[in-house]
Design a protein around this motif. Sequence first.
Motif, PDB file in Angstrom:
ATOM      1  N   GLY A 126       0.814  -1.205   0.000  1.00 28.52           N
ATOM      2  CA  GLY A 126       0.000   0.000   0.000  1.00 28.52           C
ATOM      3  C   GLY A 126       0.848   1.256   0.000  1.00 28.52           C
ATOM      4  N   VAL A 127       1.950   1.247   0.756  1.00 32.11           N
ATOM      5  CA  VAL A 127       2.864   2.391   0.785  1.00 32.11           C
ATOM      6  C   VAL A 127       3.550   2.542  -0.563  1.00 32.11           C
ATOM      7  CG1 VAL A 127       4.937   3.348   1.863  1.00 32.11           C
ATOM      8  CG2 VAL A 127       3.208   2.207   3.278  1.00 32.11           C
ATOM      9  N   SER A 128       4.032   1.433  -1.131  1.00 33.34           N
ATOM     10  CA  SER A 128       4.724   1.483  -2.418  1.00 33.34           C
ATOM     11  C   SER A 128       3.816   1.981  -3.540  1.00 33.34           C
ATOM     12  CB  SER A 128       5.269   0.093  -2.782  1.00 33.34           C
ATOM     13  OG  SER A 128       6.265  -0.322  -1.875  1.00 33.34           O
ATOM     14  N   ARG A 129       2.538   1.678  -3.432  1.00 37.88           N
ATOM     15  CA  ARG A 129       1.581   2.113  -4.451  1.00 37.88           C
ATOM     16  C   ARG A 129       1.074   3.527  -4.217  1.00 37.88           C
ATOM     17  NH1 ARG A 129      -2.843  -2.469  -5.139  1.00 37.88           N
ATOM     18  NH2 ARG A 129      -3.714  -0.781  -6.412  1.00 37.88           N
ATOM     19  N   GLN A 130       1.512   4.152  -3.138  1.00 40.35           N
ATOM     20  CA  GLN A 130       1.210   5.558  -2.837  1.00 40.35           C
ATOM     21  C   GLN A 130      -0.299   5.815  -2.727  1.00 40.35           C
ATOM     22  OE1 GLN A 130       3.667   7.184  -6.141  1.00 40.35           O
ATOM     23  NE2 GLN A 130       4.902   8.116  -4.520  1.00 40.35           N
ATOM     24  N   ILE A 131      -0.967   4.949  -1.955  1.00 36.97           N
ATOM     25  CA  ILE A 131      -2.397   5.122  -1.730  1.00 36.97           C
ATOM     26  C   ILE A 131      -2.708   5.321  -0.242  1.00 36.97           C
ATOM     27  CG2 ILE A 131      -3.116   3.893  -3.809  1.00 36.97           C
ATOM     28  CD1 ILE A 131      -3.600   1.420  -2.107  1.00 36.97           C
ATOM     29  N   VAL A 132      -1.702   5.677   0.533  1.00 35.06           N
ATOM     30  CA  VAL A 132      -1.887   5.877   1.967  1.00 35.06           C
ATOM     31  C   VAL A 132      -2.934   6.955   2.235  1.00 35.06           C
ATOM     32  CG1 VAL A 132      -0.779   6.591   4.119  1.00 35.06           C
ATOM     33  CG2 VAL A 132       0.429   5.081   2.533  1.00 35.06           C
TER      34      VAL A 132
ATOM     35  N   GLY B 240     -16.024  -1.675  -3.369  1.00 34.89           N
ATOM     36  CA  GLY B 240     -16.067  -0.434  -2.609  1.00 34.89           C
ATOM     37  C   GLY B 240     -15.289  -0.481  -1.320  1.00 34.89           C
ATOM     38  N   SER B 241     -15.020  -1.678  -0.790  1.00 30.23           N
ATOM     39  CA  SER B 241     -14.143  -1.782   0.374  1.00 30.23           C
ATOM     40  C   SER B 241     -12.713  -1.460  -0.068  1.00 30.23           C
ATOM     41  CB  SER B 241     -14.207  -3.186   0.972  1.00 30.23           C
ATOM     42  OG  SER B 241     -13.679  -4.148   0.063  1.00 30.23           O
ATOM     43  N   ILE B 242     -11.827  -1.263   0.899  1.00 31.20           N
ATOM     44  CA  ILE B 242     -10.453  -0.905   0.546  1.00 31.20           C
ATOM     45  C   ILE B 242      -9.793  -2.013  -0.263  1.00 31.20           C
ATOM     46  CG2 ILE B 242      -8.157  -0.426   1.504  1.00 31.20           C
ATOM     47  CD1 ILE B 242      -9.621   1.022   3.823  1.00 31.20           C
ATOM     48  N   ARG B 243      -9.887  -3.243   0.228  1.00 29.51           N
ATOM     49  CA  ARG B 243      -9.286  -4.351  -0.522  1.00 29.51           C
ATOM     50  C   ARG B 243     -10.054  -4.638  -1.799  1.00 29.51           C
ATOM     51  NH1 ARG B 243      -8.449  -7.863   4.963  1.00 29.51           N
ATOM     52  NH2 ARG B 243      -6.329  -7.163   5.484  1.00 29.51           N
ATOM     53  N   GLY B 244     -11.373  -4.468  -1.752  1.00 25.96           N
ATOM     54  CA  GLY B 244     -12.173  -4.686  -2.951  1.00 25.96           C
ATOM     55  C   GLY B 244     -11.912  -3.657  -4.028  1.00 25.96           C
ATOM     56  N   THR B 245     -11.352  -2.517  -3.652  1.00 23.88           N
ATOM     57  CA  THR B 245     -11.045  -1.447  -4.604  1.00 23.88           C
ATOM     58  C   THR B 245      -9.616  -1.533  -5.117  1.00 23.88           C
ATOM     59  OG1 THR B 245     -12.623   0.048  -3.542  1.00 23.88           O
ATOM     60  CG2 THR B 245     -10.916   1.061  -4.907  1.00 23.88           C
ATOM     61  N   TYR B 246      -8.666  -1.868  -4.212  1.00 25.27           N
ATOM     62  CA  TYR B 246      -7.260  -1.717  -4.566  1.00 25.27           C
ATOM     63  C   TYR B 246      -6.469  -3.015  -4.683  1.00 25.27           C
ATOM     64  CZ  TYR B 246      -8.058   3.186  -3.333  1.00 25.27           C
ATOM     65  OH  TYR B 246      -8.525   4.467  -3.282  1.00 25.27           O
ATOM     66  N   ALA B 247      -7.038  -4.158  -4.328  1.00 27.24           N
ATOM     67  CA  ALA B 247      -6.224  -5.374  -4.268  1.00 27.24           C
ATOM     68  C   ALA B 247      -6.914  -6.548  -4.963  1.00 27.24           C
ATOM     69  CB  ALA B 247      -5.929  -5.737  -2.817  1.00 27.24           C
ATOM     70  N   VAL B 248      -6.099  -7.504  -5.412  1.00 24.89           N
ATOM     71  CA  VAL B 248      -6.626  -8.725  -6.029  1.00 24.89           C
ATOM     72  C   VAL B 248      -5.980  -9.984  -5.466  1.00 24.89           C
ATOM     73  CG1 VAL B 248      -7.295  -7.613  -8.192  1.00 24.89           C
ATOM     74  CG2 VAL B 248      -4.989  -8.565  -7.967  1.00 24.89           C
ATOM     75  N   SER B 249      -4.848  -9.846  -4.760  1.00 28.82           N
ATOM     76  CA  SER B 249      -4.102 -10.995  -4.265  1.00 28.82           C
ATOM     77  C   SER B 249      -4.083 -11.010  -2.749  1.00 28.82           C
ATOM     78  CB  SER B 249      -2.661 -10.972  -4.789  1.00 28.82           C
ATOM     79  OG  SER B 249      -1.870 -11.969  -4.158  1.00 28.82           O
ATOM     80  N   VAL B 250      -4.305 -12.187  -2.146  1.00 26.50           N
ATOM     81  CA  VAL B 250      -4.285 -12.294  -0.693  1.00 26.50           C
ATOM     82  C   VAL B 250      -2.897 -12.009  -0.138  1.00 26.50           C
ATOM     83  CG1 VAL B 250      -3.777 -14.777  -0.612  1.00 26.50           C
ATOM     84  CG2 VAL B 250      -5.088 -13.709   1.241  1.00 26.50           C
ATOM     85  N   GLY B 251      -1.862 -12.243  -0.944  1.00 24.18           N
ATOM     86  CA  GLY B 251      -0.501 -11.969  -0.502  1.00 24.18           C
ATOM     87  C   GLY B 251      -0.116 -10.509  -0.570  1.00 24.18           C
ATOM     88  N   ARG B 252      -0.935  -9.708  -1.236  1.00 24.31           N
ATOM     89  CA  ARG B 252      -0.700  -8.267  -1.344  1.00 24.31           C
ATOM     90  C   ARG B 252      -2.035  -7.561  -1.132  1.00 24.31           C
ATOM     91  NH1 ARG B 252       3.464 -10.141  -0.816  1.00 24.31           N
ATOM     92  NH2 ARG B 252       5.395  -9.890  -2.003  1.00 24.31           N
ATOM     93  N   ASN B 253      -2.534  -7.692   0.078  1.00 23.73           N
ATOM     94  CA  ASN B 253      -3.880  -7.181   0.343  1.00 23.73           C
ATOM     95  C   ASN B 253      -3.885  -5.829   1.052  1.00 23.73           C
ATOM     96  OD1 ASN B 253      -3.204  -7.949   2.937  1.00 23.73           O
ATOM     97  ND2 ASN B 253      -4.798  -9.503   3.132  1.00 23.73           N
ATOM     98  N   ILE B 254      -2.817  -5.082   0.907  1.00 19.51           N
ATOM     99  CA  ILE B 254      -2.744  -3.655   1.203  1.00 19.51           C
ATOM    100  C   ILE B 254      -2.640  -3.293   2.681  1.00 19.51           C
ATOM    101  CG2 ILE B 254      -3.909  -1.406   0.951  1.00 19.51           C
ATOM    102  CD1 ILE B 254      -2.906  -2.481  -1.662  1.00 19.51           C
ATOM    103  N   ILE B 255      -3.437  -3.957   3.519  1.00 17.48           N
ATOM    104  CA  ILE B 255      -3.711  -3.368   4.826  1.00 17.48           C
ATOM    105  C   ILE B 255      -4.010  -4.448   5.857  1.00 17.48           C
ATOM    106  CG2 ILE B 255      -6.196  -3.154   4.386  1.00 17.48           C
ATOM    107  CD1 ILE B 255      -6.083  -0.388   5.663  1.00 17.48           C
ATOM    108  N   HIS B 256      -3.710  -4.158   7.100  1.00 15.41           N
ATOM    109  CA  HIS B 256      -4.069  -5.034   8.215  1.00 15.41           C
ATOM    110  C   HIS B 256      -4.956  -4.256   9.167  1.00 15.41           C
ATOM    111  CE1 HIS B 256      -3.792  -7.641  11.732  1.00 15.41           C
ATOM    112  NE2 HIS B 256      -3.542  -6.545  12.430  1.00 15.41           N
ATOM    113  N   ALA B 257      -5.993  -4.908   9.691  1.00 18.32           N
ATOM    114  CA  ALA B 257      -6.877  -4.275  10.673  1.00 18.32           C
ATOM    115  C   ALA B 257      -7.122  -5.238  11.822  1.00 18.32           C
ATOM    116  CB  ALA B 257      -8.195  -3.888  10.019  1.00 18.32           C
ATOM    117  N   SER B 258      -7.056  -4.724  13.038  1.00 19.51           N
ATOM    118  CA  SER B 258      -7.331  -5.547  14.222  1.00 19.51           C
ATOM    119  C   SER B 258      -8.742  -6.115  14.133  1.00 19.51           C
ATOM    120  CB  SER B 258      -7.196  -4.715  15.487  1.00 19.51           C
ATOM    121  OG  SER B 258      -5.942  -4.066  15.543  1.00 19.51           O
ATOM    122  N   ASP B 259      -8.894  -7.394  14.533  1.00 22.53           N
ATOM    123  CA  ASP B 259     -10.192  -8.047  14.388  1.00 22.53           C
ATOM    124  C   ASP B 259     -10.996  -8.117  15.680  1.00 22.53           C
ATOM    125  OD1 ASP B 259      -8.726  -9.906  15.767  1.00 22.53           O
ATOM    126  OD2 ASP B 259      -8.893 -11.493  14.269  1.00 22.53           O
ATOM    127  N   SER B 260     -10.457  -7.584  16.771  1.00 23.13           N
ATOM    128  CA  SER B 260     -11.166  -7.619  18.049  1.00 23.13           C
ATOM    129  C   SER B 260     -10.558  -6.583  18.979  1.00 23.13           C
ATOM    130  CB  SER B 260     -11.063  -9.011  18.690  1.00 23.13           C
ATOM    131  OG  SER B 260      -9.726  -9.276  19.085  1.00 23.13           O
TER     132      SER B 260
END
Length: 212
Positions: free
Chosen positions: A72-78, A160-180
């Motif tokens: 995500g940083v390399s793609r300059q979409i922060v 429309g989600s972040i990954r649904g907009t910017y990513a296609v691969s599980v190995g490069r899925n842009i972002i991590h979010a806490s799940d709990s």
Amino acid sequence: MINPPARAFSTARPASSLRNVAYGVSAAAALGATAFVAQPVHLDAGARTIAARYGIMLYDSKRRSLNIFVDGVSRQIVGKIISRFEERGYKLVAVKSVTPSKELAKEHYVDLANRPFYPGLVDYITSGTPVVALVWEGKDVIRQGRRMVGATNPLQSDPGSIRGTYAVSVGRNIIHASDSFESATKEIGLWFNEKELSSYEPIAWPWIFSDN
């Protein structure tokens, strides 16, 4: 009451006798808060949590960790990702750019240590490109933040989600979010120290989060 690591934040639930009131300094003191609440917020019926240590009093208000990884940083979409959360009304509590050490990466993903992809994952986020670590706060932010980010596999993420907009691969899925709440507590303690977490109330919060 959840007992977080020493470097993380803590929360406490208000007593039932304090429901449906505007919380001020006296209420904060009664609940053991250690920070001053600059502008009281009226709380309506519903589940409530108090980020007492930092003086933010708003029901369902829990801090979450959010990391924009190296792709995500390399793609300059922060900036685009941050805008999603700001435009919805969530508050940015902390942000910094970090080049993680191996130790930090391993601890962050310790729950995946027995998975075959674990070594590659650690190498990936310690490759030299920084990770942007953020902490957000607001109503129902953990659950809603996960919905905004999308499924781990971008191909299963809602359009429309972040990954649904910017990513296609599980190995490069842009972002991590806490799940709990528990994982957010741990991860905030890993990536930030206490002095790096800000306490303030955006001027629009009463309009954004009111239920009446």
